[in-house]
Write a protein that holds these residues in place. Structure first.
Motif, PDB file in Angstrom:
ATOM      1  N   ALA A 190     -14.552  30.379   8.793  1.00 66.96           N
ATOM      2  CA  ALA A 190     -15.362  31.336   9.551  1.00 66.96           C
ATOM      3  C   ALA A 190     -16.849  31.110   9.296  1.00 66.96           C
ATOM      4  O   ALA A 190     -17.670  31.232  10.218  1.00 66.96           O
ATOM      5  CB  ALA A 190     -14.958  32.767   9.178  1.00 66.96           C
ATOM      6  N   PHE A 191     -17.211  30.747   8.057  1.00 67.57           N
ATOM      7  CA  PHE A 191     -18.603  30.454   7.727  1.00 67.57           C
ATOM      8  C   PHE A 191     -19.110  29.277   8.563  1.00 67.57           C
ATOM      9  O   PHE A 191     -20.196  29.338   9.141  1.00 67.57           O
ATOM     10  CB  PHE A 191     -18.724  30.148   6.225  1.00 67.57           C
ATOM     11  N   VAL A 192     -18.298  28.223   8.635  1.00 70.04           N
ATOM     12  CA  VAL A 192     -18.699  27.047   9.418  1.00 70.04           C
ATOM     13  C   VAL A 192     -18.862  27.422  10.894  1.00 70.04           C
ATOM     14  O   VAL A 192     -19.840  27.039  11.539  1.00 70.04           O
ATOM     15  CB  VAL A 192     -17.681  25.897   9.242  1.00 70.04           C
ATOM     16  N   PHE A 193     -17.917  28.207  11.435  1.00 70.12           N
ATOM     17  CA  PHE A 193     -18.031  28.632  12.830  1.00 70.12           C
ATOM     18  C   PHE A 193     -19.271  29.493  13.053  1.00 70.12           C
ATOM     19  O   PHE A 193     -19.934  29.373  14.089  1.00 70.12           O
ATOM     20  CB  PHE A 193     -16.784  29.394  13.291  1.00 70.12           C
ATOM     21  N   SER A 194     -19.613  30.338  12.103  1.00 65.56           N
ATOM     22  CA  SER A 194     -20.818  31.163  12.217  1.00 65.56           C
ATOM     23  C   SER A 194     -22.071  30.297  12.230  1.00 65.56           C
ATOM     24  O   SER A 194     -22.982  30.537  13.029  1.00 65.56           O
ATOM     25  CB  SER A 194     -20.904  32.160  11.063  1.00 65.56           C
ATOM     26  N   ILE A 195     -22.111  29.306  11.353  1.00 66.30           N
ATOM     27  CA  ILE A 195     -23.265  28.393  11.316  1.00 66.30           C
ATOM     28  C   ILE A 195     -23.371  27.603  12.618  1.00 66.30           C
ATOM     29  O   ILE A 195     -24.470  27.468  13.188  1.00 66.30           O
ATOM     30  CB  ILE A 195     -23.169  27.436  10.104  1.00 66.30           C
ATOM     31  N   VAL A 196     -22.250  27.099  13.108  1.00 70.72           N
ATOM     32  CA  VAL A 196     -22.264  26.344  14.367  1.00 70.72           C
ATOM     33  C   VAL A 196     -22.713  27.248  15.518  1.00 70.72           C
ATOM     34  O   VAL A 196     -23.559  26.864  16.330  1.00 70.72           O
ATOM     35  CB  VAL A 196     -20.878  25.721  14.646  1.00 70.72           C
ATOM     36  N   GLY A 197     -22.160  28.466  15.577  1.00 72.88           N
ATOM     37  CA  GLY A 197     -22.550  29.401  16.633  1.00 72.88           C
ATOM     38  C   GLY A 197     -24.016  29.771  16.565  1.00 72.88           C
ATOM     39  O   GLY A 197     -24.708  29.812  17.588  1.00 72.88           O
ATOM     40  N   ALA A 198     -24.514  30.030  15.356  1.00 71.18           N
ATOM     41  CA  ALA A 198     -25.932  30.365  15.190  1.00 71.18           C
ATOM     42  C   ALA A 198     -26.809  29.183  15.603  1.00 71.18           C
ATOM     43  O   ALA A 198     -27.854  29.375  16.244  1.00 71.18           O
ATOM     44  CB  ALA A 198     -26.222  30.774  13.745  1.00 71.18           C
ATOM     45  N   SER A 199     -26.389  27.979  15.268  1.00 70.47           N
ATOM     46  CA  SER A 199     -27.156  26.784  15.648  1.00 70.47           C
ATOM     47  C   SER A 199     -27.201  26.613  17.159  1.00 70.47           C
ATOM     48  O   SER A 199     -28.254  26.298  17.727  1.00 70.47           O
ATOM     49  CB  SER A 199     -26.546  25.533  15.004  1.00 70.47           C
ATOM     50  N   MET A 228     -27.057  38.117  14.684  1.00 71.55           N
ATOM     51  CA  MET A 228     -25.753  38.629  14.245  1.00 71.55           C
ATOM     52  C   MET A 228     -24.940  37.535  13.544  1.00 71.55           C
ATOM     53  O   MET A 228     -24.319  37.784  12.508  1.00 71.55           O
ATOM     54  CB  MET A 228     -24.973  39.198  15.435  1.00 71.55           C
ATOM     55  N   LEU A 229     -24.942  36.331  14.093  1.00 67.85           N
ATOM     56  CA  LEU A 229     -24.187  35.232  13.476  1.00 67.85           C
ATOM     57  C   LEU A 229     -24.790  34.813  12.143  1.00 67.85           C
ATOM     58  O   LEU A 229     -24.062  34.439  11.221  1.00 67.85           O
ATOM     59  CB  LEU A 229     -24.117  34.039  14.436  1.00 67.85           C
ATOM     60  N   THR A 230     -26.097  34.883  12.029  1.00 70.92           N
ATOM     61  CA  THR A 230     -26.741  34.571  10.748  1.00 70.92           C
ATOM     62  C   THR A 230     -26.347  35.592   9.688  1.00 70.92           C
ATOM     63  O   THR A 230     -26.037  35.226   8.550  1.00 70.92           O
ATOM     64  CB  THR A 230     -28.270  34.524  10.913  1.00 70.92           C
ATOM     65  N   ALA A 231     -26.320  36.866  10.055  1.00 71.62           N
ATOM     66  CA  ALA A 231     -25.886  37.911   9.116  1.00 71.62           C
ATOM     67  C   ALA A 231     -24.436  37.690   8.706  1.00 71.62           C
ATOM     68  O   ALA A 231     -24.086  37.805   7.519  1.00 71.62           O
ATOM     69  CB  ALA A 231     -26.067  39.290   9.736  1.00 71.62           C
ATOM     70  N   GLU A 232     -23.586  37.344   9.664  1.00 71.05           N
ATOM     71  CA  GLU A 232     -22.178  37.070   9.346  1.00 71.05           C
ATOM     72  C   GLU A 232     -22.053  35.859   8.424  1.00 71.05           C
ATOM     73  O   GLU A 232     -21.234  35.858   7.500  1.00 71.05           O
ATOM     74  CB  GLU A 232     -21.372  36.840  10.628  1.00 71.05           C
TER      75      GLU A 232
END
Length: 183
Positions: A22-31, A79-83
């Motif tokens: 989930a962390f990787v997906f959050s980083i990819v989404g934020a990017s 929001m994705l950065t906070a997650e």
């Protein structure tokens, strides 16, 4: 007792893997949101983002549509950065718990309590910042953002930290009783 602890360890290992994913997906989404917002800003200022055979390719609508797109991209980025920050802290907790071999430690209980507190306030801060950006861009907030799941998760984590701290105290008391009985 040991079988239960092994089950807890295996379960926490699975949670650690899921948190990393989930962390990787959050980083990819934020990017992706950051790149999209950067492209929208360039387009808004009259720049060309993509060209095809020397002609600019319009990827964003003009006017209000562009502001709405930029607001959504920036809000999602926040929001994705906070997650991602919360998931990073969860990964840190799971790594510590795996290294210590039990969730019933003072250190683990402290990490879990801090994670619970962060689960309560970080999404609130992210929602406020995203709302300010949306207002500054002059568009209405798109989508329904709620902090209830994070609030409940935070409360559950704080309660679990209290249980784990109590377990650590019981283990310490048991060790001291055993060492006094052996003398």
């Amino acid at each position: 007792m040991m079988k239960s602890l092994q089950t807890i360890q295996k379960t926490f290992r699975v949670f650690q893997i899921l948190a990393k994913i989930a962390f990787v997906f959050s980083i990819v989404g934020a990017s992706i949101c950051a790149i999209g917002a950067l492209c929208a800003i360039i387009w808004y200022n009259g720049g060309t983002v993509f060209t095809l055979f020397g002609e600019p390719v319009p990827i964003f609508a003009g006017g209000e549509g562009l502001n709405q797109t930029l607001a959504v991209l920036l809000s999602d980025l926040i929001m994705l950065t906070a997650e991602a920050i919360l998931l990073s802290n969860a990964c840190r907790y799971f790594k510590t718990e795996q290294a210590e071999g039990t969730p019933f430690t003072e250190n683990g209980a402290d990490l879990l309590k801090r994670l619970g507190i962060r689960c309560i306030y970080m999404p609130i801060v992210a929602i406020v910042v995203a709302s300010v950006i949306t207002v500054c861009l002059g568009v209405e907030r798109s989508g329904d953002v709620s902090n209830l799941p994070s609030l409940v998760t935070g409360i559950v984590l704080i309660l679990a930290s209290l249980i784990f701290r109590y377990g650590a105290e019981l283990e310490e008391r048991n060790r001291s009783l055993n060492s006094n009985g052996e003398k």
